[in-house]
Design a protein around this motif. Structure first.
Motif, PDB file in Angstrom:
ATOM      1  N   THR A 124       0.838  -1.189   0.000  1.00 35.79           N
ATOM      2  CA  THR A 124       0.000   0.000   0.000  1.00 35.79           C
ATOM      3  C   THR A 124       0.875   1.243   0.000  1.00 35.79           C
ATOM      4  OG1 THR A 124      -0.128   0.170   2.406  1.00 35.79           O
ATOM      5  CG2 THR A 124      -1.823  -1.177   1.323  1.00 35.79           C
ATOM      6  N   VAL A 125       0.250   2.381  -0.284  1.00 38.49           N
ATOM      7  CA  VAL A 125       0.914   3.673  -0.155  1.00 38.49           C
ATOM      8  C   VAL A 125      -0.035   4.604   0.589  1.00 38.49           C
ATOM      9  CG1 VAL A 125       2.368   3.500  -2.211  1.00 38.49           C
ATOM     10  CG2 VAL A 125       0.108   4.487  -2.405  1.00 38.49           C
ATOM     11  N   ALA A 126       0.547   5.502   1.369  1.00 42.62           N
ATOM     12  CA  ALA A 126      -0.251   6.508   2.067  1.00 42.62           C
ATOM     13  C   ALA A 126      -0.149   7.811   1.293  1.00 42.62           C
ATOM     14  CB  ALA A 126       0.263   6.692   3.484  1.00 42.62           C
ATOM     15  N   ILE A 127      -1.294   8.381   0.992  1.00 44.46           N
ATOM     16  CA  ILE A 127      -1.341   9.667   0.308  1.00 44.46           C
ATOM     17  C   ILE A 127      -2.308  10.534   1.102  1.00 44.46           C
ATOM     18  CG2 ILE A 127      -1.881  10.906  -1.811  1.00 44.46           C
ATOM     19  CD1 ILE A 127      -1.349   8.280  -3.331  1.00 44.46           C
ATOM     20  N   GLY A 128      -1.775  11.601   1.658  1.00 39.66           N
ATOM     21  CA  GLY A 128      -2.599  12.426   2.532  1.00 39.66           C
ATOM     22  C   GLY A 128      -3.012  11.596   3.737  1.00 39.66           C
ATOM     23  N   GLY A 129      -4.264  11.594   4.046  1.00 42.69           N
ATOM     24  CA  GLY A 129      -4.754  10.808   5.174  1.00 42.69           C
ATOM     25  C   GLY A 129      -5.320   9.466   4.768  1.00 42.69           C
ATOM     26  N   ALA A 130      -5.163   9.079   3.504  1.00 38.70           N
ATOM     27  CA  ALA A 130      -5.760   7.834   3.013  1.00 38.70           C
ATOM     28  C   ALA A 130      -4.677   6.841   2.607  1.00 38.70           C
ATOM     29  CB  ALA A 130      -6.667   8.128   1.823  1.00 38.70           C
ATOM     30  N   ARG A 131      -5.031   5.567   2.630  1.00 37.69           N
ATOM     31  CA  ARG A 131      -4.124   4.505   2.219  1.00 37.69           C
ATOM     32  C   ARG A 131      -4.692   3.884   0.954  1.00 37.69           C
ATOM     33  NH1 ARG A 131       0.532   2.559   3.801  1.00 37.69           N
ATOM     34  NH2 ARG A 131       0.512   3.832   5.652  1.00 37.69           N
ATOM     35  N   PHE A 132      -3.796   3.618  -0.018  1.00 38.51           N
ATOM     36  CA  PHE A 132      -4.185   3.084  -1.324  1.00 38.51           C
ATOM     37  C   PHE A 132      -3.400   1.817  -1.640  1.00 38.51           C
ATOM     38  CE2 PHE A 132      -5.131   7.537  -1.391  1.00 38.51           C
ATOM     39  CZ  PHE A 132      -6.279   7.661  -2.151  1.00 38.51           C
ATOM     40  N   THR A 133      -3.978   0.986  -2.499  1.00 41.80           N
ATOM     41  CA  THR A 133      -3.301  -0.166  -3.068  1.00 41.80           C
ATOM     42  C   THR A 133      -3.658  -0.188  -4.552  1.00 41.80           C
ATOM     43  OG1 THR A 133      -2.862  -2.535  -2.787  1.00 41.80           O
ATOM     44  CG2 THR A 133      -5.166  -1.840  -2.591  1.00 41.80           C
ATOM     45  N   THR A 134      -3.304  -1.257  -5.246  1.00 34.96           N
ATOM     46  CA  THR A 134      -3.677  -1.411  -6.657  1.00 34.96           C
ATOM     47  C   THR A 134      -4.274  -2.796  -6.857  1.00 34.96           C
ATOM     48  OG1 THR A 134      -1.565  -2.356  -7.349  1.00 34.96           O
ATOM     49  CG2 THR A 134      -1.750   0.064  -7.388  1.00 34.96           C
ATOM     50  N   LEU A 135      -4.956  -2.990  -7.974  1.00 29.35           N
ATOM     51  CA  LEU A 135      -5.502  -4.312  -8.277  1.00 29.35           C
ATOM     52  C   LEU A 135      -4.365  -5.315  -8.465  1.00 29.35           C
ATOM     53  CD1 LEU A 135      -8.442  -3.394 -10.673  1.00 29.35           C
ATOM     54  CD2 LEU A 135      -8.532  -3.926  -8.233  1.00 29.35           C
ATOM     55  N   GLU A 136      -3.281  -4.875  -9.085  1.00 27.36           N
ATOM     56  CA  GLU A 136      -2.129  -5.764  -9.261  1.00 27.36           C
ATOM     57  C   GLU A 136      -1.539  -6.168  -7.913  1.00 27.36           C
ATOM     58  OE1 GLU A 136       2.123  -6.252 -11.550  1.00 27.36           O
ATOM     59  OE2 GLU A 136       1.318  -4.234 -11.299  1.00 27.36           O
ATOM     60  N   ALA A 137      -1.430  -5.211  -6.990  1.00 29.92           N
ATOM     61  CA  ALA A 137      -0.895  -5.525  -5.665  1.00 29.92           C
ATOM     62  C   ALA A 137      -1.789  -6.529  -4.943  1.00 29.92           C
ATOM     63  CB  ALA A 137      -0.744  -4.255  -4.837  1.00 29.92           C
ATOM     64  N   LEU A 138      -3.106  -6.400  -5.109  1.00 24.58           N
ATOM     65  CA  LEU A 138      -4.030  -7.371  -4.516  1.00 24.58           C
ATOM     66  C   LEU A 138      -3.829  -8.750  -5.129  1.00 24.58           C
ATOM     67  CD1 LEU A 138      -7.225  -5.166  -4.341  1.00 24.58           C
ATOM     68  CD2 LEU A 138      -6.103  -6.244  -2.376  1.00 24.58           C
ATOM     69  N   ASN A 139      -3.712  -8.818  -6.467  1.00 23.28           N
ATOM     70  CA  ASN A 139      -3.490 -10.102  -7.136  1.00 23.28           C
ATOM     71  C   ASN A 139      -2.191 -10.754  -6.672  1.00 23.28           C
ATOM     72  OD1 ASN A 139      -5.783 -10.434  -8.755  1.00 23.28           O
ATOM     73  ND2 ASN A 139      -4.975  -9.035 -10.284  1.00 23.28           N
ATOM     74  N   VAL A 140      -1.136  -9.968  -6.595  1.00 21.15           N
ATOM     75  CA  VAL A 140       0.157 -10.497  -6.145  1.00 21.15           C
ATOM     76  C   VAL A 140       0.045 -10.976  -4.704  1.00 21.15           C
ATOM     77  CG1 VAL A 140       2.545  -9.871  -5.585  1.00 21.15           C
ATOM     78  CG2 VAL A 140       1.562  -9.196  -7.778  1.00 21.15           C
ATOM     79  N   PHE A 141      -0.622 -10.199  -3.848  1.00 21.25           N
ATOM     80  CA  PHE A 141      -0.788 -10.581  -2.444  1.00 21.25           C
ATOM     81  C   PHE A 141      -1.546 -11.897  -2.330  1.00 21.25           C
ATOM     82  CE2 PHE A 141      -3.505 -10.578   1.336  1.00 21.25           C
ATOM     83  CZ  PHE A 141      -2.526 -10.621   2.318  1.00 21.25           C
ATOM     84  N   PHE A 142      -2.674 -12.018  -3.029  1.00 27.00           N
ATOM     85  CA  PHE A 142      -3.469 -13.238  -2.938  1.00 27.00           C
ATOM     86  C   PHE A 142      -2.698 -14.454  -3.454  1.00 27.00           C
ATOM     87  CE2 PHE A 142      -7.332 -10.321  -3.425  1.00 27.00           C
ATOM     88  CZ  PHE A 142      -7.455 -10.177  -2.051  1.00 27.00           C
ATOM     89  N   THR A 143      -2.049 -14.309  -4.600  1.00 24.38           N
ATOM     90  CA  THR A 143      -1.305 -15.426  -5.176  1.00 24.38           C
ATOM     91  C   THR A 143      -0.119 -15.814  -4.305  1.00 24.38           C
ATOM     92  OG1 THR A 143      -1.946 -14.708  -7.384  1.00 24.38           O
ATOM     93  CG2 THR A 143      -0.110 -16.247  -7.244  1.00 24.38           C
ATOM     94  N   THR A 144       0.659 -14.833  -3.873  1.00 34.15           N
ATOM     95  CA  THR A 144       1.861 -15.098  -3.091  1.00 34.15           C
ATOM     96  C   THR A 144       1.520 -15.661  -1.721  1.00 34.15           C
ATOM     97  OG1 THR A 144       2.908 -13.251  -4.228  1.00 34.15           O
ATOM     98  CG2 THR A 144       4.056 -14.111  -2.330  1.00 34.15           C
TER      99      THR A 144
END
Length: 105
Positions: free
Chosen positions: A48-68
């Protein structure tokens, strides 16, 4: 893998439960996503990355997380190193190629 805010499509972490609900049939608690980001599963953490007061991820990061994390729980991945992430990406690319071939693309 590092999230590139200039090129990756960011997804705010708080919108991920609703997004995944369509895929898995139930809504995850937002605290689950923060736990995946901070503690992870089997040594694998959601990027994830923090931008301002919010935290973001990407669909690719989710796919990599689930697979790994799945491979790690199955004992097919020794750790969450770059090599593990490369392996997860390769598996995902192979899945996408198979799906494209089935669709005739």
């Amino acid at each position: 893998m590092a999230i590139d805010i200039n090129h990756d499509q960011l997804v705010e972490l708080r919108s991920v439960p609703k997004l995944l609900e369509k895929q898995i049939g139930k809504r995850l608690n937002l605290s689950t996503l923060y736990r995946w980001q901070s503690r992870g599963i089997a040594g694998i953490k959601l990027e994830t990355v923090a931008i301002g007061g919010a935290r973001f991820t990407t669909l690719e990061a989710l796919n990599v997380f689930f697979t790994t994390s799945t491979l790690a729980r199955q004992g097919k991945l020794s750790d969450g190193t770059t090599e593990g992430i490369r392996r997860a990406r390769l598996i995902r690319e192979q899945q996408l190629e198979r799906e494209a071939k089935e669709l005739g693309i």
